[in-house]
Write a protein that holds these residues in place. Structure first.
Motif, mmCIF file in Angstrom:
data_model
loop_
_atom_site.group_PDB
_atom_site.id
_atom_site.type_symbol
_atom_site.label_atom_id
_atom_site.label_comp_id
_atom_site.label_asym_id
_atom_site.label_seq_id
_atom_site.Cartn_x
_atom_site.Cartn_y
_atom_site.Cartn_z
ATOM 1 N N ILE A 191 0.878 -1.171 0.000
ATOM 2 C CA ILE A 191 0.000 0.000 0.000
ATOM 3 C C ILE A 191 0.912 1.217 0.000
ATOM 4 C CG2 ILE A 191 -0.250 -0.155 2.529
ATOM 5 C CD1 ILE A 191 -3.074 1.096 2.118
ATOM 6 N N MET A 192 0.667 2.160 -0.897
ATOM 7 C CA MET A 192 1.694 3.183 -1.103
ATOM 8 C C MET A 192 1.123 4.585 -1.326
ATOM 9 S SD MET A 192 1.529 0.520 -3.352
ATOM 10 C CE MET A 192 0.496 0.208 -4.796
ATOM 11 N N ALA A 193 1.827 5.525 -0.714
ATOM 12 C CA ALA A 193 1.578 6.937 -0.986
ATOM 13 C C ALA A 193 2.583 7.356 -2.050
ATOM 14 C CB ALA A 193 1.759 7.761 0.277
ATOM 15 N N VAL A 194 2.082 7.837 -3.172
ATOM 16 C CA VAL A 194 2.954 8.214 -4.290
ATOM 17 C C VAL A 194 3.025 9.732 -4.387
ATOM 18 C CG1 VAL A 194 3.325 8.043 -6.778
ATOM 19 C CG2 VAL A 194 2.392 6.088 -5.510
ATOM 20 N N ILE A 195 4.248 10.246 -4.386
ATOM 21 C CA ILE A 195 4.489 11.685 -4.452
ATOM 22 C C ILE A 195 4.846 12.059 -5.893
ATOM 23 C CG2 ILE A 195 5.794 13.600 -3.437
ATOM 24 C CD1 ILE A 195 6.714 11.685 -1.262
ATOM 25 N N SER A 196 4.401 13.225 -6.307
ATOM 26 C CA SER A 196 4.776 13.721 -7.634
ATOM 27 C C SER A 196 6.263 14.032 -7.680
ATOM 28 C CB SER A 196 3.956 14.975 -7.974
ATOM 29 O OG SER A 196 4.220 16.003 -7.030
ATOM 30 N N SER A 197 6.807 14.085 -8.866
ATOM 31 C CA SER A 197 8.255 14.275 -9.013
ATOM 32 C C SER A 197 8.726 15.625 -8.473
ATOM 33 C CB SER A 197 8.659 14.131 -10.482
ATOM 34 O OG SER A 197 7.970 15.097 -11.270
ATOM 35 N N ASP A 198 7.817 16.614 -8.403
ATOM 36 C CA ASP A 198 8.213 17.912 -7.855
ATOM 37 C C ASP A 198 7.937 18.024 -6.360
ATOM 38 O OD1 ASP A 198 5.473 18.154 -7.741
ATOM 39 O OD2 ASP A 198 5.339 19.881 -9.092
ATOM 40 N N GLY A 199 7.399 16.945 -5.761
ATOM 41 C CA GLY A 199 7.201 16.907 -4.328
ATOM 42 C C GLY A 199 6.083 17.780 -3.802
ATOM 43 N N THR A 200 5.069 18.075 -4.641
ATOM 44 C CA THR A 200 3.980 18.967 -4.196
ATOM 45 C C THR A 200 2.609 18.298 -4.196
ATOM 46 O OG1 THR A 200 3.531 19.790 -6.441
ATOM 47 C CG2 THR A 200 5.216 20.963 -5.130
ATOM 48 N N LYS A 201 2.508 17.121 -4.758
ATOM 49 C CA LYS A 201 1.199 16.468 -4.897
ATOM 50 C C LYS A 201 1.300 14.988 -4.493
ATOM 51 C CE LYS A 201 0.937 17.760 -9.233
ATOM 52 N NZ LYS A 201 1.981 18.796 -9.307
ATOM 53 N N ILE A 202 0.148 14.419 -4.145
ATOM 54 C CA ILE A 202 0.064 13.003 -3.782
ATOM 55 C C ILE A 202 -1.014 12.346 -4.644
ATOM 56 C CG2 ILE A 202 -1.551 13.496 -1.884
ATOM 57 C CD1 ILE A 202 -0.366 11.076 -0.403
ATOM 58 N N LEU A 203 -0.745 11.133 -5.080
ATOM 59 C CA LEU A 203 -1.664 10.389 -5.933
ATOM 60 C C LEU A 203 -2.624 9.571 -5.071
ATOM 61 C CD1 LEU A 203 -2.456 9.399 -8.822
ATOM 62 C CD2 LEU A 203 -0.789 7.548 -8.487
ATOM 63 N N LEU A 204 -3.920 9.776 -5.242
ATOM 64 C CA LEU A 204 -4.944 9.026 -4.522
ATOM 65 C C LEU A 204 -5.963 8.467 -5.508
ATOM 66 C CD1 LEU A 204 -5.612 11.503 -1.560
ATOM 67 C CD2 LEU A 204 -4.125 9.488 -1.545
ATOM 68 N N GLY A 205 -6.531 7.337 -5.174
ATOM 69 C CA GLY A 205 -7.535 6.728 -6.041
ATOM 70 C C GLY A 205 -8.805 6.430 -5.275
ATOM 71 N N ARG A 206 -9.841 6.041 -6.001
ATOM 72 C CA ARG A 206 -11.090 5.657 -5.349
ATOM 73 C C ARG A 206 -11.743 4.511 -6.124
ATOM 74 N NH1 ARG A 206 -15.174 7.895 -3.825
ATOM 75 N NH2 ARG A 206 -16.781 6.768 -4.952
ATOM 76 N N GLN A 207 -12.424 3.644 -5.379
ATOM 77 C CA GLN A 207 -13.200 2.573 -5.963
ATOM 78 C C GLN A 207 -14.672 2.969 -5.989
ATOM 79 O OE1 GLN A 207 -12.411 -1.250 -4.165
ATOM 80 N NE2 GLN A 207 -10.208 -0.890 -4.064
ATOM 81 N N LYS A 208 -15.409 2.387 -6.901
ATOM 82 C CA LYS A 208 -16.804 2.762 -7.097
ATOM 83 C C LYS A 208 -17.656 2.530 -5.858
ATOM 84 C CE LYS A 208 -20.603 2.101 -10.370
ATOM 85 N NZ LYS A 208 -21.059 1.381 -11.599
ATOM 86 N N LYS A 209 -17.340 1.483 -5.077
ATOM 87 C CA LYS A 209 -18.148 1.128 -3.911
ATOM 88 C C LYS A 209 -17.913 2.049 -2.714
ATOM 89 C CE LYS A 209 -14.739 -2.248 -2.259
ATOM 90 N NZ LYS A 209 -14.500 -3.670 -1.902
ATOM 91 N N TRP A 210 -16.908 2.895 -2.779
ATOM 92 C CA TRP A 210 -16.586 3.763 -1.650
ATOM 93 C C TRP A 210 -17.565 4.933 -1.554
ATOM 94 C CZ3 TRP A 210 -10.546 4.227 -2.408
ATOM 95 C CH2 TRP A 210 -9.971 2.998 -2.058
ATOM 96 N N PRO A 211 -17.685 5.550 -0.370
ATOM 97 C CA PRO A 211 -18.544 6.731 -0.224
ATOM 98 C C PRO A 211 -18.101 7.850 -1.164
ATOM 99 C CG PRO A 211 -17.877 5.897 1.920
ATOM 100 C CD PRO A 211 -17.064 5.155 0.909
ATOM 101 N N LYS A 212 -19.021 8.730 -1.462
ATOM 102 C CA LYS A 212 -18.750 9.839 -2.368
ATOM 103 C C LYS A 212 -17.599 10.704 -1.850
ATOM 104 C CE LYS A 212 -21.637 12.813 -5.270
ATOM 105 N NZ LYS A 212 -22.968 13.474 -5.373
#
Length: 395
Positions: A242-263
């Motif tokens: 399970i991983m937190a992915v940082i952008s190459s410039d170190g200012t953003k984080i990549l997050l995802g969502r599955q359809k079954k999750w709350p809005k």
């Protein structure tokens, strides 16, 4: 007092995620010592955690409930009254036995509750878990049903609660439950030998299933699990990255969502480790498959046992490669969406976290980002990245 050793000075305080940090000494080396287990089982101070369909008996949403040997003796009697060898020799496949697991001892208990080990080196209050689910196919189902009725009558304020929906256990009780649930689920779902297909018997205080050499006094067929070193009938743990992915410039984080999750609810990406794959390789593969983003450097953060049903979540932080950050979801349909979030937006969202089965937290504004709670390793990874808390203390 905090640990001031070399590793703490060099890398900071360690991380202890939810479902880990059990207060019990497992005493694994005594799991075949039936004399000790028999004494511990019947001691008046010994406590039993009951499970019904893997749901634990609880006194409050934050506290497990424990019963004594006298409460459950009609169902289990004393399975440790003879040696493990004798138990295997007398095995009869038509007679079922409830899953009983020795969880360990609490060495911090008061002296009158402690049971010494045979060598006198350790002592503590013993804890077991017992599955009292009245499965219709088992030979003791009527006794289990009667025991359930008795528990409800004798402990009217206690309830069997669904862990992820109805419970918010304290750290120590969560860790005890994680061990009990994982081992119970494995015992229940692995009743037959993976080596030869014969019915197995739970031994080693619930942490191993043996393929008996006899069934009803008749020798069973040859089985590879009885020869040499093997891991055929031992508990299963599924390593998961399970991983937190940082952008190459170190200012953003990549997050995802599955359809079954709350809005609006997002989390870090995750996936199972494959055979012959390193943790770092698994992180890169899973991120690329699910989001199209290519990750370079990967560092390990911490781990978390996740007893639903038997995962070990290996937390990591990865850095995307420059020019390889475009999101593409066409490789793997697991995610409904993925997005790069600015750190500031994520920092604000950390004040309004909630579990998958919980409502929106107080103060939450509709449409804003929602994140997992502190009990999830995903939350700890996100905090490590956006708040700079790379070294976290116990939550």
């Amino acid at each position: 007092m905090a640990d001031e050793g070399f590793l703490t000075r060099k890398f900071g305080e360690g991380v202890e995620n939810y479902y880990s940090g059990s207060p019990l000494n497992r005493l694994a080396f005594l799991r075949t010592n039936h004399s000790y287990l028999s004494t511990a089982l019947q001691h008046p101070s010994t406590r039993f955690l009951l499970l019904n369909n893997l749901d634990p008996l609880a006194s409050t949403p934050s506290t497990l409930a424990f019963v004594s040997y006298s409460d459950i003796s009609p169902l289990i009697s004393n399975p440790y009254s003879t040696s493990e060898k004798e138990v295997l020799e007398s095995f009869t496949s038509t007679i079922d036995h409830p899953v009983l697991i020795f969880l360990g001892i609490d060495e911090s208990a008061s002296q009158e509750h402690k049971i010494p080990t045979p060598d006198g080196k350790y002592s503590g209050q013993a804890y077991f878990s017992l599955d009292i689910t009245p499965y219709p196919h088992i030979s003791y189902s009527s006794t289990a049903s009667s025991l359930l009725d008795s528990i409800k009558q004798n402990y009217p304020l206690h309830e069997f609660k669904t862990a992820r929906k109805d419970l918010n256990l304290g750290n120590e009780h969560a860790a005890i439950y994680a061990s009990a649930r994982t081992l119970t689920n494995w015992n229940v779902t692995a009743p037959f030998c993976a080596g030869c297909g014969q019915k197995t018997l739970s031994v080693n205080a619930g942490t191993k299933r043996a393929c008996p050499p006899k069934d009803g006094g008749v020798e069973t067929r040859k089985c590879p699990s009885r020869e040499g070193v093997h891991n055929i009938n031992f508990p299963r743990t599924d390593p998961t990255v399970i991983m937190a992915v940082i952008s190459s410039d170190g200012t953003k984080i990549l997050l995802g969502r599955q359809k079954k999750w709350p809005k609006y609810w997002h989390s870090t990406l995750a996936g199972f480790l494959e055979p012959g794959e390193s943790i770092e390789e698994a992180v890169r593969r899973e991120v690329w498959e699910e989001s199209g983003v290519t990750v370079g450097r990967v560092v390990i953060h911490s781990s978390q046992p996740w007893p639903f049903p038997a995962s070990l979540m290996i937390g990591a932080i990865g850095e995307a490669l420059p020019g390889k950050e475009e999101i593409y979801l066409g490789n793997d349909p697991e995610l409904e969406g993925a997005k790069w979030f600015e750190f500031e937006e994520v920092k604000e969202a950390l004040g309004f976290t909630s579990g998958l089965y919980e409502g929106t937290p107080e103060g939450y504004k509709e449409g804003a980002l929602r994140l997992p709670p502190k009990t999830a390793i995903a939350n700890q990874l996100i905090r490590a990245v956006v708040l700079g808390e790379i070294h976290l203390a116990k939550i």
